[in-house]
Design a protein around this motif. Sequence first.
Motif, PDB file in Angstrom:
ATOM      1  N   TRP A 273       0.829  -1.204   0.000  1.00  0.00           N
ATOM      2  CA  TRP A 273       0.000   0.000   0.000  1.00  0.00           C
ATOM      3  C   TRP A 273       0.865   1.257   0.000  1.00  0.00           C
ATOM      4  O   TRP A 273       0.570   2.229  -0.702  1.00  0.00           O
ATOM      5  CB  TRP A 273      -0.976   0.040   1.177  1.00  0.00           C
ATOM      6  N   LEU A 274       1.938   1.268   0.774  1.00  0.00           N
ATOM      7  CA  LEU A 274       2.817   2.435   0.797  1.00  0.00           C
ATOM      8  C   LEU A 274       3.417   2.700  -0.587  1.00  0.00           C
ATOM      9  O   LEU A 274       3.494   3.853  -1.021  1.00  0.00           O
ATOM     10  CB  LEU A 274       3.936   2.250   1.826  1.00  0.00           C
ATOM     11  N   ILE A 275       3.814   1.652  -1.272  1.00  0.00           N
ATOM     12  CA  ILE A 275       4.352   1.800  -2.635  1.00  0.00           C
ATOM     13  C   ILE A 275       3.285   2.357  -3.570  1.00  0.00           C
ATOM     14  O   ILE A 275       3.528   3.301  -4.322  1.00  0.00           O
ATOM     15  CB  ILE A 275       4.903   0.455  -3.153  1.00  0.00           C
ATOM     16  N   ILE A 276       2.085   1.777  -3.496  1.00  0.00           N
ATOM     17  CA  ILE A 276       0.983   2.251  -4.349  1.00  0.00           C
ATOM     18  C   ILE A 276       0.640   3.698  -4.014  1.00  0.00           C
ATOM     19  O   ILE A 276       0.522   4.544  -4.904  1.00  0.00           O
ATOM     20  CB  ILE A 276      -0.251   1.336  -4.194  1.00  0.00           C
ATOM     21  N   PHE A 277       0.467   3.968  -2.737  1.00  0.00           N
ATOM     22  CA  PHE A 277       0.033   5.298  -2.307  1.00  0.00           C
ATOM     23  C   PHE A 277       1.032   6.383  -2.702  1.00  0.00           C
ATOM     24  O   PHE A 277       0.660   7.389  -3.313  1.00  0.00           O
ATOM     25  CB  PHE A 277      -0.188   5.299  -0.794  1.00  0.00           C
ATOM     26  N   TYR A 278       2.285   6.205  -2.367  1.00  0.00           N
ATOM     27  CA  TYR A 278       3.265   7.258  -2.614  1.00  0.00           C
ATOM     28  C   TYR A 278       3.706   7.357  -4.071  1.00  0.00           C
ATOM     29  O   TYR A 278       4.171   8.421  -4.494  1.00  0.00           O
ATOM     30  CB  TYR A 278       4.478   7.100  -1.692  1.00  0.00           C
ATOM     31  N   ASN A 279       3.549   6.287  -4.846  1.00  0.00           N
ATOM     32  CA  ASN A 279       4.019   6.327  -6.231  1.00  0.00           C
ATOM     33  C   ASN A 279       2.908   6.412  -7.275  1.00  0.00           C
ATOM     34  O   ASN A 279       3.121   6.938  -8.358  1.00  0.00           O
ATOM     35  CB  ASN A 279       4.884   5.100  -6.526  1.00  0.00           C
ATOM     36  N   PHE A 280       1.734   5.863  -6.969  1.00  0.00           N
ATOM     37  CA  PHE A 280       0.697   5.766  -7.992  1.00  0.00           C
ATOM     38  C   PHE A 280      -0.629   6.415  -7.618  1.00  0.00           C
ATOM     39  O   PHE A 280      -1.439   6.695  -8.493  1.00  0.00           O
ATOM     40  CB  PHE A 280       0.444   4.290  -8.337  1.00  0.00           C
ATOM     41  N   PHE A 281      -0.903   6.635  -6.340  1.00  0.00           N
ATOM     42  CA  PHE A 281      -2.203   7.151  -5.923  1.00  0.00           C
ATOM     43  C   PHE A 281      -2.039   8.159  -4.780  1.00  0.00           C
ATOM     44  O   PHE A 281      -2.665   8.033  -3.729  1.00  0.00           O
ATOM     45  CB  PHE A 281      -3.079   5.979  -5.480  1.00  0.00           C
ATOM     46  N   PRO A 282      -1.191   9.184  -4.988  1.00  0.00           N
ATOM     47  CA  PRO A 282      -0.917  10.128  -3.900  1.00  0.00           C
ATOM     48  C   PRO A 282      -2.126  10.979  -3.495  1.00  0.00           C
ATOM     49  O   PRO A 282      -2.127  11.553  -2.413  1.00  0.00           O
ATOM     50  CB  PRO A 282       0.210  10.998  -4.455  1.00  0.00           C
ATOM     51  N   ASN A 283      -3.141  11.027  -4.333  1.00  0.00           N
ATOM     52  CA  ASN A 283      -4.344  11.795  -3.995  1.00  0.00           C
ATOM     53  C   ASN A 283      -5.436  10.913  -3.394  1.00  0.00           C
ATOM     54  O   ASN A 283      -6.602  11.287  -3.376  1.00  0.00           O
ATOM     55  CB  ASN A 283      -4.865  12.546  -5.218  1.00  0.00           C
ATOM     56  N   PHE A 284      -5.063   9.767  -2.859  1.00  0.00           N
ATOM     57  CA  PHE A 284      -6.045   8.851  -2.278  1.00  0.00           C
ATOM     58  C   PHE A 284      -6.871   9.519  -1.185  1.00  0.00           C
ATOM     59  O   PHE A 284      -8.094   9.357  -1.144  1.00  0.00           O
ATOM     60  CB  PHE A 284      -5.358   7.598  -1.705  1.00  0.00           C
ATOM     61  N   ALA A 285      -6.236  10.242  -0.286  1.00  0.00           N
ATOM     62  CA  ALA A 285      -6.963  10.856   0.835  1.00  0.00           C
ATOM     63  C   ALA A 285      -8.040  11.806   0.328  1.00  0.00           C
ATOM     64  O   ALA A 285      -9.168  11.813   0.844  1.00  0.00           O
ATOM     65  CB  ALA A 285      -5.999  11.569   1.774  1.00  0.00           C
ATOM     66  N   GLU A 286      -7.716  12.585  -0.690  1.00  0.00           N
ATOM     67  CA  GLU A 286      -8.705  13.498  -1.261  1.00  0.00           C
ATOM     68  C   GLU A 286      -9.836  12.717  -1.928  1.00  0.00           C
ATOM     69  O   GLU A 286     -11.018  13.053  -1.773  1.00  0.00           O
ATOM     70  CB  GLU A 286      -8.058  14.443  -2.281  1.00  0.00           C
ATOM     71  N   HIS A 287      -9.465  11.685  -2.656  1.00  0.00           N
ATOM     72  CA  HIS A 287     -10.451  10.839  -3.333  1.00  0.00           C
ATOM     73  C   HIS A 287     -11.398  10.200  -2.311  1.00  0.00           C
ATOM     74  O   HIS A 287     -12.625  10.251  -2.464  1.00  0.00           O
ATOM     75  CB  HIS A 287      -9.711   9.760  -4.143  1.00  0.00           C
ATOM     76  N   TYR A 288     -10.843   9.615  -1.276  1.00  0.00           N
ATOM     77  CA  TYR A 288     -11.630   8.957  -0.235  1.00  0.00           C
ATOM     78  C   TYR A 288     -12.522   9.967   0.495  1.00  0.00           C
ATOM     79  O   TYR A 288     -13.695   9.708   0.761  1.00  0.00           O
ATOM     80  CB  TYR A 288     -10.684   8.258   0.746  1.00  0.00           C
ATOM     81  N   THR A 289     -11.964  11.133   0.799  1.00  0.00           N
ATOM     82  CA  THR A 289     -12.709  12.190   1.481  1.00  0.00           C
ATOM     83  C   THR A 289     -13.898  12.652   0.640  1.00  0.00           C
ATOM     84  O   THR A 289     -15.015  12.771   1.150  1.00  0.00           O
ATOM     85  CB  THR A 289     -11.776  13.379   1.776  1.00  0.00           C
ATOM     86  N   ASP A 290     -13.657  12.906  -0.638  1.00  0.00           N
ATOM     87  CA  ASP A 290     -14.742  13.350  -1.525  1.00  0.00           C
ATOM     88  C   ASP A 290     -15.858  12.316  -1.590  1.00  0.00           C
ATOM     89  O   ASP A 290     -17.040  12.670  -1.549  1.00  0.00           O
ATOM     90  CB  ASP A 290     -14.204  13.631  -2.933  1.00  0.00           C
ATOM     91  N   MET A 291     -15.493  11.040  -1.691  1.00  0.00           N
ATOM     92  CA  MET A 291     -16.509   9.976  -1.758  1.00  0.00           C
ATOM     93  C   MET A 291     -17.322   9.913  -0.472  1.00  0.00           C
ATOM     94  O   MET A 291     -18.545   9.761  -0.507  1.00  0.00           O
ATOM     95  CB  MET A 291     -15.848   8.622  -2.032  1.00  0.00           C
ATOM     96  N   ALA A 292     -16.661  10.045   0.671  1.00  0.00           N
ATOM     97  CA  ALA A 292     -17.363   9.985   1.958  1.00  0.00           C
ATOM     98  C   ALA A 292     -18.315  11.159   2.123  1.00  0.00           C
ATOM     99  O   ALA A 292     -19.443  10.994   2.602  1.00  0.00           O
ATOM    100  CB  ALA A 292     -16.359   9.951   3.105  1.00  0.00           C
ATOM    101  N   ILE A 293     -17.903  12.336   1.701  1.00  0.00           N
ATOM    102  CA  ILE A 293     -18.761  13.522   1.821  1.00  0.00           C
ATOM    103  C   ILE A 293     -19.958  13.402   0.878  1.00  0.00           C
ATOM    104  O   ILE A 293     -21.087  13.742   1.250  1.00  0.00           O
ATOM    105  CB  ILE A 293     -17.953  14.809   1.565  1.00  0.00           C
ATOM    106  N   GLN A 294     -19.736  12.918  -0.339  1.00  0.00           N
ATOM    107  CA  GLN A 294     -20.836  12.741  -1.299  1.00  0.00           C
ATOM    108  C   GLN A 294     -21.861  11.727  -0.803  1.00  0.00           C
ATOM    109  O   GLN A 294     -23.048  11.863  -1.072  1.00  0.00           O
ATOM    110  CB  GLN A 294     -20.297  12.313  -2.654  1.00  0.00           C
ATOM    111  N   LYS A 295     -21.406  10.711  -0.072  1.00  0.00           N
ATOM    112  CA  LYS A 295     -22.302   9.670   0.451  1.00  0.00           C
ATOM    113  C   LYS A 295     -23.105  10.139   1.659  1.00  0.00           C
ATOM    114  O   LYS A 295     -24.133   9.552   1.990  1.00  0.00           O
ATOM    115  CB  LYS A 295     -21.486   8.437   0.873  1.00  0.00           C
TER     116      LYS A 295
END
Length: 167
Positions: free
Chosen positions: A90-112
């Motif tokens: 996950w650290l490899i994925i997060f820092y190299n391929f999906f660094p905006n995960f927190a924003e993505h997850y946050t937006d989805m939670a707020i929309q729900k």
Amino acid sequence: MNNIVLKNGLFGSIIVTALLASVTMYMKANPEKEVSMIFGFAGMLLAFIFVVLGIKQQRDANNGFISLVNAFLTGFWITLFISTVYVVVWLIIFYNFFPNFAEHYTDMAIQKASPDEVAKVTEEMNSFKEMYKNPVMVILFTYMEILPLGIAFSFISALILKKKQIN
């Protein structure tokens, strides 16, 4: 025991990290769609089948007997191996391929969130986003996704598979 832990930990890790990578790629390719948590937990449970296999292999290596403590420890070490590989991947994925995960997850939670909960959820998600900027928190959050389930699975498996030697 070390060979049993390594072998079963490796096989379980392959399953759980393959699913993690697949779900992450899907989320990046389809940001408007939410992936069900059921997929994640199903992958974890599938990976933890190797905990059961490892405990059984340890019991067989010990002439068909294993104490509750030794069964749990075998399962725990396999779980820790699987969980650690999961966190590293996950650290490899997060820092190299999906660094905006927190924003993505946050937006989805707020929309729900329901209209009544939007302010509360927004505050919680902003707090999450701030915590997720700290690599130690990323590691802790990721371990909290998988490790408690694995420990419970190890304990239940140990209870089922323990077999005392009759004197």
